[in-house]
Design a protein around this motif. Structure first.
Motif, PDB file in Angstrom:
ATOM      1  N   VAL A 122      72.284  30.304 -57.476  1.00  0.00           N
ATOM      2  CA  VAL A 122      73.097  31.474 -57.827  1.00  0.00           C
ATOM      3  C   VAL A 122      72.151  32.622 -58.176  1.00  0.00           C
ATOM      4  CG1 VAL A 122      74.848  32.394 -59.381  1.00  0.00           C
ATOM      5  CG2 VAL A 122      74.951  30.003 -58.671  1.00  0.00           C
ATOM      6  N   ILE A 170      73.666  31.572 -52.897  1.00  0.00           N
ATOM      7  CA  ILE A 170      72.768  31.699 -51.745  1.00  0.00           C
ATOM      8  C   ILE A 170      72.478  30.286 -51.269  1.00  0.00           C
ATOM      9  CG2 ILE A 170      70.449  32.357 -50.984  1.00  0.00           C
ATOM     10  CD1 ILE A 170      70.519  34.715 -52.697  1.00  0.00           C
ATOM     11  N   VAL A 171      72.612  30.061 -49.972  1.00  0.00           N
ATOM     12  CA  VAL A 171      72.395  28.737 -49.391  1.00  0.00           C
ATOM     13  C   VAL A 171      71.246  28.831 -48.385  1.00  0.00           C
ATOM     14  CG1 VAL A 171      73.424  26.854 -48.061  1.00  0.00           C
ATOM     15  CG2 VAL A 171      74.829  28.142 -49.692  1.00  0.00           C
ATOM     16  N   VAL A 172      70.160  28.128 -48.687  1.00  0.00           N
ATOM     17  CA  VAL A 172      68.940  28.226 -47.884  1.00  0.00           C
ATOM     18  C   VAL A 172      68.576  26.864 -47.300  1.00  0.00           C
ATOM     19  CG1 VAL A 172      66.562  29.066 -47.901  1.00  0.00           C
ATOM     20  CG2 VAL A 172      68.164  29.848 -49.651  1.00  0.00           C
ATOM     21  N   SER A 224      57.039  28.889 -50.993  1.00  0.00           N
ATOM     22  CA  SER A 224      56.064  29.864 -51.438  1.00  0.00           C
ATOM     23  C   SER A 224      56.399  30.284 -52.866  1.00  0.00           C
ATOM     24  CB  SER A 224      56.108  31.084 -50.531  1.00  0.00           C
ATOM     25  OG  SER A 224      55.586  32.217 -51.193  1.00  0.00           O
ATOM     26  N   ARG A 267      62.274  34.101 -53.045  1.00  0.00           N
ATOM     27  CA  ARG A 267      63.350  34.425 -53.979  1.00  0.00           C
ATOM     28  C   ARG A 267      64.179  33.215 -54.377  1.00  0.00           C
ATOM     29  NH1 ARG A 267      65.955  39.666 -51.140  1.00  0.00           N
ATOM     30  NH2 ARG A 267      65.449  38.392 -49.354  1.00  0.00           N
ATOM     31  N   ARG A 324      60.236  37.484 -47.401  1.00  0.00           N
ATOM     32  CA  ARG A 324      59.049  36.871 -46.825  1.00  0.00           C
ATOM     33  C   ARG A 324      59.268  36.633 -45.336  1.00  0.00           C
ATOM     34  NH1 ARG A 324      58.980  32.140 -48.054  1.00  0.00           N
ATOM     35  NH2 ARG A 324      56.820  31.776 -47.528  1.00  0.00           N
ATOM     36  N   CYS A 337      78.499  32.204 -49.599  1.00  0.00           N
ATOM     37  CA  CYS A 337      77.409  32.305 -48.634  1.00  0.00           C
ATOM     38  C   CYS A 337      77.618  31.198 -47.615  1.00  0.00           C
ATOM     39  CB  CYS A 337      76.059  32.142 -49.330  1.00  0.00           C
ATOM     40  SG  CYS A 337      74.642  32.143 -48.203  1.00  0.00           S
ATOM     41  N   THR A 388      75.938  29.373 -44.385  1.00  0.00           N
ATOM     42  CA  THR A 388      74.670  29.225 -43.668  1.00  0.00           C
ATOM     43  C   THR A 388      74.844  28.240 -42.515  1.00  0.00           C
ATOM     44  OG1 THR A 388      73.412  29.717 -45.666  1.00  0.00           O
ATOM     45  CG2 THR A 388      72.240  28.569 -43.915  1.00  0.00           C
TER      46      THR A 388
END
Lengths: 212, 212
Positions: A39, A45-47, A63, A67, B12, B78, B80
């Protein structure tokens, strides 16, 4: 036994839930990437990202500048690993489904600072994505390690859902002259594609050539 | 052109970002499931689910009783979609990577109430998962429609990341006698598996048999 907290107790399709730790391990250990939810400013946010497992801890990395990683440190996260095994074609549009195996892990992510645990976590991450490569390839330099953040997430709070088999059609639909069944989805490794800059005589190692 | 809001501007690996709407459409249109992120009680939840696209709107659906769907209605979500195309094996552990195509869509989900838009959204969802089945299978009854919630999400705020090609090794590592390259991941359809209760003489239709 998996946990039975409110968010790991399935609200629907309870018959698809598993409380067997071995099912959780199997889903996690056969995956390549997870989807990490964090969150940021109140928004999800889904990465997609890599992960590894040691016992009942999941390791994530990224890294130090990413974020999503910064947002995850010390915060509540959700890690989901999904295998899609096929499309279930029913006699009715409504009863179409997918066969899948999916794990969701909830909890507060912890930034790993202990050098030994960091190395273990990175090795687990590397071996999950590319088994055998940790020993075979050049290991991380001090500079590379410094640029990498490692997060740990306990498997204490997790749920597993599995769907297998054919369509669950309405009894009345069985007489319809409509084909029904499963269209399996198969994931395989292709032929290794060597890098153009590879020096002559460097053979593809067996752990890459014969990956299962 | 894709949007350039703070959350869609890559922090990035900017070179992996695309601002071409066609890349977004391609990633979305070739996927089968997405991972939907919602916030429940301040915590992220990431759920694998189906989706469909009509123009610049993404449709999601689920049981009216599903917690994730209820949490998504009117809330920031979100979505994805990730395609994993291969594992990138570098000369160093640190430079290992994956080839992928990934789209992230952010925004406030809207519960679709207009009957026409609901039907269009459901058709798009059905055709995304199983092209040709909307016309072929029995269409939804009033009761089935009433049990299904349809959500809409604009593609207004979205980002696309694509990685292709071989490893990006350090120059100094090129001389190492270590194999490097890409191990492609290939997803294909298996042979259709007919349901056991299928009446005799019901043939597998061409759109299932020859699915690409």
């Amino acid at each position: 036994m998996l946990s039975t907290t409110p968010r790991t107790t399935l609200g629907r399709e309870k018959h698809r839930g598993s409380t067997d730790m071995n099912d959780l391990y199997e889903v996690l250990d056969t995956g390549l990437i997870c989807h990490l939810g964090v969150v940021v400013n109140g928004c999800p946010i889904v990465v997609p990202t890599g992960y590894g497992r040691i016992g009942d801890i999941l390791y994530l990395h990224g890294s130090t500048g990413a974020r999503s990683l910064r947002a995850a440190d010390g915060a509540e996260v959700c890690v989901t690993v999904t295998h899609l095994d096929g499309v279930v074609l029913a006699r009715s549009v409504f009863n179409h489904s997918v066969n899948y195996r999916s794990a969701m892990v909830y909890g507060r992510a912890r930034l790993v600072t202990d050098p030994g645990e960091r190395m273990d976590g990175l090795r687990a991450l590397s071996e999950q994505l590319a088994p055998g490569q940790w020993e075979y390839a050049r290991q991380p330099s001090a500079k590379e390690l410094a640029a990498t953040a490692v997060l740990a997430l306990s498997l204490e709070e997790a749920s597993v859902k599995i769907r297998r088999g054919g369509p669950n059609d309405e009894e009345a639909d069985h007489a319809l002259p409509i084909w029904a069944g499963v269209l399996p989805l198969i994931t395989t490794w292709g032929e290794p594609e060597p890098d153009a800059a590879l020096p002559e005589g460097v053979e593809t190692p067996v752990h890459i050539l014969r990956r299962e």
